[in-house]
Design a protein around this motif. Structure first.
Motif, PDB file in Angstrom:
ATOM      1  N   LEU A 167      10.033   6.990 -13.372  1.00 13.89           N
ATOM      2  CA  LEU A 167       8.624   7.030 -12.985  1.00 13.89           C
ATOM      3  C   LEU A 167       7.843   7.684 -14.127  1.00 13.89           C
ATOM      4  O   LEU A 167       8.435   8.167 -15.094  1.00 13.89           O
ATOM      5  CB  LEU A 167       8.453   7.838 -11.702  1.00 13.89           C
ATOM      6  CG  LEU A 167       9.191   7.317 -10.471  1.00 13.89           C
ATOM      7  CD1 LEU A 167       9.050   8.292  -9.316  1.00 13.89           C
ATOM      8  CD2 LEU A 167       8.672   5.943 -10.066  1.00 13.89           C
ATOM      9  N   PRO A 173       9.141  11.055  -7.196  1.00 11.13           N
ATOM     10  CA  PRO A 173       9.167   9.881  -6.316  1.00 11.13           C
ATOM     11  C   PRO A 173       8.749  10.265  -4.898  1.00 11.13           C
ATOM     12  O   PRO A 173       9.097  11.361  -4.427  1.00 11.13           O
ATOM     13  CB  PRO A 173      10.627   9.435  -6.358  1.00 11.13           C
ATOM     14  CG  PRO A 173      11.398  10.634  -6.769  1.00 11.13           C
ATOM     15  CD  PRO A 173      10.492  11.480  -7.613  1.00 11.13           C
ATOM     16  N   LYS A 174       8.032   9.379  -4.248  1.00 14.28           N
ATOM     17  CA  LYS A 174       7.718   9.599  -2.833  1.00 14.28           C
ATOM     18  C   LYS A 174       8.828   8.940  -2.009  1.00 14.28           C
ATOM     19  O   LYS A 174       9.033   7.725  -2.088  1.00 14.28           O
ATOM     20  CB  LYS A 174       6.355   9.009  -2.469  1.00 14.28           C
ATOM     21  CG  LYS A 174       6.010   9.224  -0.993  1.00 14.28           C
ATOM     22  CD  LYS A 174       4.613   8.745  -0.651  1.00 14.28           C
ATOM     23  CE  LYS A 174       4.309   8.942   0.838  1.00 14.28           C
ATOM     24  NZ  LYS A 174       2.974   8.456   1.215  1.00 14.28           N
ATOM     25  N   THR A 204      11.668  15.431  -4.974  1.00 16.47           N
ATOM     26  CA  THR A 204      10.864  14.311  -4.475  1.00 16.47           C
ATOM     27  C   THR A 204       9.716  14.831  -3.598  1.00 16.47           C
ATOM     28  O   THR A 204       9.726  15.980  -3.171  1.00 16.47           O
ATOM     29  CB  THR A 204      11.720  13.370  -3.590  1.00 16.47           C
ATOM     30  OG1 THR A 204      12.070  14.069  -2.382  1.00 16.47           O
ATOM     31  CG2 THR A 204      12.986  12.914  -4.290  1.00 16.47           C
ATOM     32  N   ASN A 236       2.116   4.074  -0.941  1.00 10.92           N
ATOM     33  CA  ASN A 236       2.624   4.601  -2.226  1.00 10.92           C
ATOM     34  C   ASN A 236       4.065   5.108  -2.173  1.00 10.92           C
ATOM     35  O   ASN A 236       4.491   5.839  -3.070  1.00 10.92           O
ATOM     36  CB  ASN A 236       1.729   5.730  -2.759  1.00 10.92           C
ATOM     37  CG  ASN A 236       0.312   5.260  -2.938  1.00 10.92           C
ATOM     38  OD1 ASN A 236       0.104   4.159  -3.434  1.00 10.92           O
ATOM     39  ND2 ASN A 236      -0.648   6.060  -2.504  1.00 10.92           N
ATOM     40  N   ASP A 238       7.925   5.183  -2.790  1.00  7.02           N
ATOM     41  CA  ASP A 238       8.834   4.610  -3.791  1.00  7.02           C
ATOM     42  C   ASP A 238      10.183   4.253  -3.169  1.00  7.02           C
ATOM     43  O   ASP A 238      10.844   3.323  -3.612  1.00  7.02           O
ATOM     44  CB  ASP A 238       9.060   5.614  -4.931  1.00  7.02           C
ATOM     45  CG  ASP A 238       7.781   5.920  -5.682  1.00  7.02           C
ATOM     46  OD1 ASP A 238       7.245   5.000  -6.313  1.00  7.02           O
ATOM     47  OD2 ASP A 238       7.301   7.069  -5.611  1.00  7.02           O
ATOM     48  N   ASN A 272       4.790   1.378  -2.920  1.00  6.98           N
ATOM     49  CA  ASN A 272       4.845   1.202  -4.368  1.00  6.98           C
ATOM     50  C   ASN A 272       6.090   0.386  -4.740  1.00  6.98           C
ATOM     51  O   ASN A 272       6.998   0.898  -5.376  1.00  6.98           O
ATOM     52  CB  ASN A 272       4.852   2.600  -5.024  1.00  6.98           C
ATOM     53  CG  ASN A 272       4.757   2.521  -6.523  1.00  6.98           C
ATOM     54  OD1 ASN A 272       4.203   1.573  -7.066  1.00  6.98           O
ATOM     55  ND2 ASN A 272       5.317   3.515  -7.190  1.00  6.98           N
ATOM     56  N   ASN A 273       6.082  -0.891  -4.303  1.00  4.51           N
ATOM     57  CA  ASN A 273       7.250  -1.747  -4.568  1.00  4.51           C
ATOM     58  C   ASN A 273       8.528  -1.017  -4.137  1.00  4.51           C
ATOM     59  O   ASN A 273       9.528  -0.981  -4.857  1.00  4.51           O
ATOM     60  CB  ASN A 273       7.307  -2.097  -6.068  1.00  4.51           C
ATOM     61  CG  ASN A 273       8.229  -3.268  -6.346  1.00  4.51           C
ATOM     62  OD1 ASN A 273       8.428  -4.127  -5.490  1.00  4.51           O
ATOM     63  ND2 ASN A 273       8.816  -3.292  -7.523  1.00  4.51           N
ATOM     64  N   ALA A 274       8.469  -0.430  -2.949  1.00 10.70           N
ATOM     65  CA  ALA A 274       9.486   0.540  -2.522  1.00 10.70           C
ATOM     66  C   ALA A 274      10.874  -0.071  -2.399  1.00 10.70           C
ATOM     67  O   ALA A 274      11.048  -1.209  -1.951  1.00 10.70           O
ATOM     68  CB  ALA A 274       9.077   1.144  -1.184  1.00 10.70           C
ATOM     69  N   LYS A 275      11.863   0.729  -2.784  1.00 10.46           N
ATOM     70  CA  LYS A 275      13.263   0.387  -2.562  1.00 10.46           C
ATOM     71  C   LYS A 275      13.609   0.788  -1.125  1.00 10.46           C
ATOM     72  O   LYS A 275      13.212   1.862  -0.654  1.00 10.46           O
ATOM     73  CB  LYS A 275      14.171   1.152  -3.516  1.00 10.46           C
ATOM     74  CG  LYS A 275      13.845   0.919  -4.984  1.00 10.46           C
ATOM     75  CD  LYS A 275      14.164  -0.490  -5.395  1.00 10.46           C
ATOM     76  CE  LYS A 275      13.959  -0.682  -6.886  1.00 10.46           C
ATOM     77  NZ  LYS A 275      13.806  -2.099  -7.235  1.00 10.46           N
ATOM     78  N   ASN A 297      14.240  -5.886  -2.888  1.00 11.93           N
ATOM     79  CA  ASN A 297      14.035  -4.433  -2.914  1.00 11.93           C
ATOM     80  C   ASN A 297      15.036  -3.647  -2.081  1.00 11.93           C
ATOM     81  O   ASN A 297      15.001  -2.429  -2.070  1.00 11.93           O
ATOM     82  CB  ASN A 297      12.610  -4.099  -2.447  1.00 11.93           C
ATOM     83  CG  ASN A 297      11.616  -4.340  -3.563  1.00 11.93           C
ATOM     84  OD1 ASN A 297      11.905  -5.074  -4.490  1.00 11.93           O
ATOM     85  ND2 ASN A 297      10.456  -3.715  -3.497  1.00 11.93           N
TER      86      ASN A 297
END
Ligand code: CP
Length: 321
Positions: A167, A173-174, A204, A236, A238, A272-275, A297
């Protein structure tokens, strides 16, 4: 390391994570560390990932692992001290555990919560009886309230992703832990443990979201933000960890018909394009939609595969300890 029952048995989480990733890169790096040593793996309830990953981890270190499904194949164990054993239990843990302590060098155990008696479950009575009477290091393969090998692996997986996709400088990371629906009441172990490890790790911005009434025990969530509005929390994000758990306050009760908590791609639009993470086994289209589980993802398979390296790092530290 003397035992592995919770994050409190770990001196340095980052060091353990680093060790696990070294083993992932080179599984047989210390293939003789456990030579001549035996690991006993006792299961009082079912498992796939934990059972197989701990055996592979032991073998990678040259250790012999022997699995015993106590719940299905063993004598029914009595755990209460001082009881008159005129009922269905056949053998007292006070007699069985020292024998196991002589057969093995490390004893790994999966117990379970009753989800009936909160005080008993949260006292971790069953695993503590093995600690008391076995006389050798005990590794939790999931206890009544915690699943530390799972949580270690969850952090390994988050760190691995961050190593390959850093990041921005100075940004944490959130990470969101979100409650999900389920068809039956499940233990709080994975959620408790993940919260405990995330707050101890501290690397985090960690937020928990769940329906009101599904608060986890405060000792595990202290330091985490708790917000009831799932949509707001997903903004948002992650990493999104999806898990069902039954109520701690209304102990063992579940919430039926809460379908709106199932994670879908629509809900992740603000993330945020989260995994996406889950410990498995997962109920498809109940907890998480197919589109996510089969999508790019999802890091769930990677997460489950990493169970080997987390277990190997723990066994290695105990063997060295
Ligand atoms: N996540 C997990 O512990 O899986 P198993 O129940 O299959 O071991």
């Amino acid at each position: 390391m003397k035992q592995f029952l919770s994050v409190h048995d770990v001196d340095d989480i980052d060091e353990l994570v680093k060790k696990a990733l070294v083993y992932k890169a080179d599984p047989y790096k210390e293939k003789s560390l456990g030579a001549g040593k035996r690991l006993g793996c006792l299961f009082l309830n079912p498992s796939m990932r934990t059972r197989l990953s701990i055996q592979i981890a032991a073998q990678n270190l040259g250790m012999e692992a022997i699995v015993f499904n106590v719940g299905a194949e063993g004598w029914t164990l009595e755990f209460e001290d001082g009881v008159v054993m005129n009922g269905t239990t056949v053998e007292h843990v006070k007699d069985a555990a020292p024998v196991l302590g002589n057969y093995f060098d490390i004893l790994a155990i999966r117990t379970f919560p009753s989800l009936q008696d909160r005080d008993e479950d949260y006292s971790e009575f069953f695993i503590k009886q093995f600690v008391k009477y076995a006389g050798i290091p005990i590794v939790s393969l999931e206890s009544a309230t915690l699943h530390p090998l799972q949580s270690l692996t969850d952090i390994i997986t988050i760190q691995e992703i961050l190593n390959s996709h850093p990041l921005g400088v100075g940004r944490n990371p959130k990470v969101v832990l979100t409650w999900a629906p389920h068809v039956k009441a499940l233990p709080q172990c994975v959620a408790n443990s993940f919260a405990q490890w995330m707050t101890a790790w501290g690397n985090t911005d960690f937020v928990i979201t769940h329906p009101e009434g599904f608060e986890l025990e405060e000792q595990f969530t202290r330091g985490a933000e708790i917000i009831y509005e799932q949509d707001k929390v997903l903004q948002n994000a992650d990493f999104v960890y999806v898990k069902n758990w039954s109520s701690y306050n209304d102990y063992g009760k579940t919430l039926m018909g809460a379908d709106e908590w199932m994670l879908t791609n629509k809900k992740l639009e603000q993330a945020n394009n989260a995994k996406i993470m889950h410990c498995l086994p997962v109920r498809r289209n109940i907890e998480i939609s197919d589109e996510i589980l089969d999508g790019a993802n999802s890091i769930i398979t990677q997460q489950a595969s990493n169970r080997v390296w987390g277990a190997q790092a723990v066994l290695s530290q105990i063997l060295n300890g």
